[in-house]
Design an enzyme around this catalytic site. Sequence first.
Site, PDB file in Angstrom:
ATOM      1  N   LYS A  13      30.166  37.890  66.281  1.00  0.00           N
ATOM      2  CA  LYS A  13      30.363  38.526  67.597  1.00  0.00           C
ATOM      3  C   LYS A  13      30.074  37.550  68.733  1.00  0.00           C
ATOM      4  O   LYS A  13      30.860  37.403  69.658  1.00  0.00           O
ATOM      5  CB  LYS A  13      29.435  39.755  67.751  1.00  0.00           C
ATOM      6  CG  LYS A  13      29.574  40.782  66.646  1.00  0.00           C
ATOM      7  CD  LYS A  13      28.629  41.956  66.845  1.00  0.00           C
ATOM      8  CE  LYS A  13      27.151  41.610  66.788  1.00  0.00           C
ATOM      9  NZ  LYS A  13      26.687  41.104  65.455  1.00  0.00           N
ATOM     10  N   ARG A  88      24.242  49.890  69.686  1.00  0.00           N
ATOM     11  CA  ARG A  88      23.875  49.749  68.273  1.00  0.00           C
ATOM     12  C   ARG A  88      23.456  51.078  67.676  1.00  0.00           C
ATOM     13  O   ARG A  88      23.125  51.134  66.482  1.00  0.00           O
ATOM     14  CB  ARG A  88      22.711  48.765  68.142  1.00  0.00           C
ATOM     15  CG  ARG A  88      23.089  47.347  67.758  1.00  0.00           C
ATOM     16  CD  ARG A  88      21.819  46.507  67.791  1.00  0.00           C
ATOM     17  NE  ARG A  88      21.846  45.362  66.941  1.00  0.00           N
ATOM     18  CZ  ARG A  88      22.099  44.113  67.346  1.00  0.00           C
ATOM     19  NH1 ARG A  88      22.402  43.860  68.589  1.00  0.00           N
ATOM     20  NH2 ARG A  88      22.037  43.123  66.484  1.00  0.00           N
ATOM     21  N   ARG A 127      22.475  29.505  60.576  1.00  0.00           N
ATOM     22  CA  ARG A 127      22.724  29.540  62.032  1.00  0.00           C
ATOM     23  C   ARG A 127      21.707  28.697  62.794  1.00  0.00           C
ATOM     24  O   ARG A 127      20.523  28.712  62.493  1.00  0.00           O
ATOM     25  CB  ARG A 127      22.672  30.990  62.524  1.00  0.00           C
ATOM     26  CG  ARG A 127      22.772  31.094  64.046  1.00  0.00           C
ATOM     27  CD  ARG A 127      23.210  32.450  64.509  1.00  0.00           C
ATOM     28  NE  ARG A 127      22.292  33.523  64.185  1.00  0.00           N
ATOM     29  CZ  ARG A 127      22.512  34.806  64.481  1.00  0.00           C
ATOM     30  NH1 ARG A 127      23.642  35.161  65.094  1.00  0.00           N
ATOM     31  NH2 ARG A 127      21.640  35.719  64.159  1.00  0.00           N
ATOM     32  N   ARG A 160      16.497  30.713  64.676  1.00  0.00           N
ATOM     33  CA  ARG A 160      15.817  31.920  65.119  1.00  0.00           C
ATOM     34  C   ARG A 160      14.860  32.402  64.034  1.00  0.00           C
ATOM     35  O   ARG A 160      15.214  32.408  62.863  1.00  0.00           O
ATOM     36  CB  ARG A 160      16.845  33.021  65.417  1.00  0.00           C
ATOM     37  CG  ARG A 160      17.447  32.906  66.803  1.00  0.00           C
ATOM     38  CD  ARG A 160      18.621  33.823  67.001  1.00  0.00           C
ATOM     39  NE  ARG A 160      18.421  35.201  66.553  1.00  0.00           N
ATOM     40  CZ  ARG A 160      19.335  36.155  66.629  1.00  0.00           C
ATOM     41  NH1 ARG A 160      20.519  35.882  67.149  1.00  0.00           N
ATOM     42  NH2 ARG A 160      19.078  37.360  66.212  1.00  0.00           N
ATOM     43  N   ARG A 171      17.511  43.413  58.640  1.00  0.00           N
ATOM     44  CA  ARG A 171      18.488  43.651  59.711  1.00  0.00           C
ATOM     45  C   ARG A 171      19.792  44.216  59.147  1.00  0.00           C
ATOM     46  O   ARG A 171      20.452  45.034  59.799  1.00  0.00           O
ATOM     47  CB  ARG A 171      18.732  42.368  60.492  1.00  0.00           C
ATOM     48  CG  ARG A 171      17.547  42.054  61.422  1.00  0.00           C
ATOM     49  CD  ARG A 171      17.493  40.595  61.792  1.00  0.00           C
ATOM     50  NE  ARG A 171      18.656  40.168  62.535  1.00  0.00           N
ATOM     51  CZ  ARG A 171      19.138  38.926  62.527  1.00  0.00           C
ATOM     52  NH1 ARG A 171      18.557  38.004  61.803  1.00  0.00           N
ATOM     53  NH2 ARG A 171      20.189  38.640  63.250  1.00  0.00           N
TER      54      ARG A 171
HETATM   55  P1  ADP Z   1      22.421  39.612  65.646  1.00  0.00           P
HETATM   56  O1  ADP Z   1      23.747  39.658  66.297  1.00  0.00           O
HETATM   57  O2  ADP Z   1      22.187  38.410  64.812  1.00  0.00           O
HETATM   58  O3  ADP Z   1      22.038  40.875  64.936  1.00  0.00           O
HETATM   59  P2  ADP Z   1      21.142  39.942  68.259  1.00  0.00           P
HETATM   60  O4  ADP Z   1      20.836  38.683  68.966  1.00  0.00           O
HETATM   61  O5  ADP Z   1      22.264  40.762  68.728  1.00  0.00           O
HETATM   62  O6  ADP Z   1      21.253  39.542  66.725  1.00  0.00           O
HETATM   63  O7  ADP Z   1      19.845  40.886  68.246  1.00  0.00           O
HETATM   64  C1  ADP Z   1      18.576  40.378  67.884  1.00  0.00           C
HETATM   65  C2  ADP Z   1      17.557  41.508  67.924  1.00  0.00           C
HETATM   66  O8  ADP Z   1      17.442  42.024  69.262  1.00  0.00           O
HETATM   67  C3  ADP Z   1      17.877  42.724  67.067  1.00  0.00           C
HETATM   68  O9  ADP Z   1      17.464  42.563  65.719  1.00  0.00           O
HETATM   69  C4  ADP Z   1      17.080  43.818  67.792  1.00  0.00           C
HETATM   70  O10 ADP Z   1      15.699  43.734  67.487  1.00  0.00           O
HETATM   71  C5  ADP Z   1      17.259  43.429  69.253  1.00  0.00           C
HETATM   72  N1  ADP Z   1      18.449  44.075  69.857  1.00  0.00           N
HETATM   73  C6  ADP Z   1      19.560  43.464  70.357  1.00  0.00           C
HETATM   74  N2  ADP Z   1      20.439  44.369  70.814  1.00  0.00           N
HETATM   75  C7  ADP Z   1      19.884  45.589  70.610  1.00  0.00           C
HETATM   76  C8  ADP Z   1      20.304  46.928  70.838  1.00  0.00           C
HETATM   77  N3  ADP Z   1      21.504  47.215  71.395  1.00  0.00           N
HETATM   78  N4  ADP Z   1      19.462  47.930  70.475  1.00  0.00           N
HETATM   79  C9  ADP Z   1      18.261  47.680  69.931  1.00  0.00           C
HETATM   80  N5  ADP Z   1      17.811  46.459  69.665  1.00  0.00           N
HETATM   81  C10 ADP Z   1      18.608  45.402  69.998  1.00  0.00           C
HETATM   82  P1  ADP Z   2      26.634  37.507  65.501  1.00  0.00           P
HETATM   83  O1  ADP Z   2      26.614  37.292  66.990  1.00  0.00           O
HETATM   84  O2  ADP Z   2      27.619  38.543  65.084  1.00  0.00           O
HETATM   85  O3  ADP Z   2      25.271  37.749  64.922  1.00  0.00           O
HETATM   86  P2  ADP Z   2      27.262  34.634  65.389  1.00  0.00           P
HETATM   87  O4  ADP Z   2      28.432  34.505  66.286  1.00  0.00           O
HETATM   88  O5  ADP Z   2      25.943  34.166  65.896  1.00  0.00           O
HETATM   89  O6  ADP Z   2      27.142  36.154  64.832  1.00  0.00           O
HETATM   90  O7  ADP Z   2      27.612  33.867  64.019  1.00  0.00           O
HETATM   91  C1  ADP Z   2      26.669  33.792  62.953  1.00  0.00           C
HETATM   92  C2  ADP Z   2      26.746  32.391  62.314  1.00  0.00           C
HETATM   93  O8  ADP Z   2      27.986  32.235  61.641  1.00  0.00           O
HETATM   94  C3  ADP Z   2      26.651  31.233  63.294  1.00  0.00           C
HETATM   95  O9  ADP Z   2      25.935  30.182  62.700  1.00  0.00           O
HETATM   96  C4  ADP Z   2      28.110  30.840  63.531  1.00  0.00           C
HETATM   97  O10 ADP Z   2      28.235  29.454  63.847  1.00  0.00           O
HETATM   98  C5  ADP Z   2      28.747  31.156  62.203  1.00  0.00           C
HETATM   99  N1  ADP Z   2      30.130  31.682  62.301  1.00  0.00           N
HETATM  100  C6  ADP Z   2      30.648  32.489  63.271  1.00  0.00           C
HETATM  101  N2  ADP Z   2      31.930  32.778  63.011  1.00  0.00           N
HETATM  102  C7  ADP Z   2      32.234  32.153  61.837  1.00  0.00           C
HETATM  103  C8  ADP Z   2      33.436  32.074  61.032  1.00  0.00           C
HETATM  104  N3  ADP Z   2      34.558  32.716  61.373  1.00  0.00           N
HETATM  105  N4  ADP Z   2      33.367  31.343  59.891  1.00  0.00           N
HETATM  106  C9  ADP Z   2      32.231  30.696  59.533  1.00  0.00           C
HETATM  107  N5  ADP Z   2      31.086  30.727  60.245  1.00  0.00           N
HETATM  108  C10 ADP Z   2      31.090  31.454  61.391  1.00  0.00           C
END
Ligand code: ADP
Ligand code: ADP
Length: 216
Positions: A13, A88, A127, A160, A171
């Site tokens: 995303k 979420r 990541r 992270r 998660r």
């Molecule tokens: P990822 O896309 O890897 O799941 P995010 O950076 O979006 O991670 O979120 C990291 C953390 O921040 C989540 O595990 C949660 O604790 C918190 N968080 C982010 N967005 C939300 C949301 N919309 N509602 C509740 N918690 C959130």
């Molecule tokens: P989200 O925001 O949904 O948690 P990220 O955009 O941070 O996910 O992507 C998670 C990890 O996967 C990052 O290390 C990113 O560089 C990698 N990644 C993202 N898109 C792709 C893809 N299409 N193929 C392989 N790796 C990807």
Amino acid sequence: MRVAFLGPPGAGKGTQARELAREWGVPHVATGDLLREALAAATPLGLEAKRYMDQGALVPDEVIIGATAERLREADAARGFILDGFPRTVAQAEALARLLAEQGQKLDAVIFFEVFEPELLRRLTGRRVCRGCGATFHVTFAPPRSAGVCDRCGGELYQREDDSEATVLNRLQVFARQTAPLLDHYRRQRLLTTVRGEGSIESVRGEVREATGALQ
Ligand code: ADP
Ligand code: ADP
Ligand code: ZN
């Protein structure tokens, strides 16, 4: 263009939202980034959020809804936005709909990034994120030109804490339990488009462009 990107952690995303927001000229509103910035600045919001984020749990709805509403009321979001990581929960989706309705607006589309668990685990454990600009890399799938250094700003890359394997598994469960019900919620509203998120970064981007083509 008011779009929400929905998908499990690691689905891509943030990677897609960052580029497409620039392309579409709208802000990329990532609630995870917002919380991590609040934590780095040691604000009450950041300190409150930390104990949930450390465990891979969701921050309580009222906390994240308030923070996101405040962000969406800023001037740059008036012409549109990409929401990344919000809503979420169904309660967050309902709050978002109310907030937009107050401004005479609505969500135009919800894009679901479908990626399965083995690939999510590979992506999350490799990541790396830039401390300076928040750009995301991957040690093997999207490596920086020079290890540990951001291509864009020269900042330091870090892993992270919540990308450790134990927290990642939690998660993924949290996603299945609390966020996956949103798929039906938005399907019923005919807002949901599913994109196959397992292809290359470029091919996924193409699919998202296609899914949103009519909105631009
Ligand atoms: P990822 O896309 O890897 O799941 P995010 O950076 O979006 O991670 O979120 C990291 C953390 O921040 C989540 O595990 C949660 O604790 C918190 N968080 C982010 N967005 C939300 C949301 N919309 N509602 C509740 N918690 C959130
Ligand atoms: P989200 O925001 O949904 O948690 P990220 O955009 O941070 O996910 O992507 C998670 C990890 O996967 C990052 O290390 C990113 O560089 C990698 N990644 C993202 N898109 C792709 C893809 N299409 N193929 C392989 N790796 C990807
Ligand atoms: Zn950077």
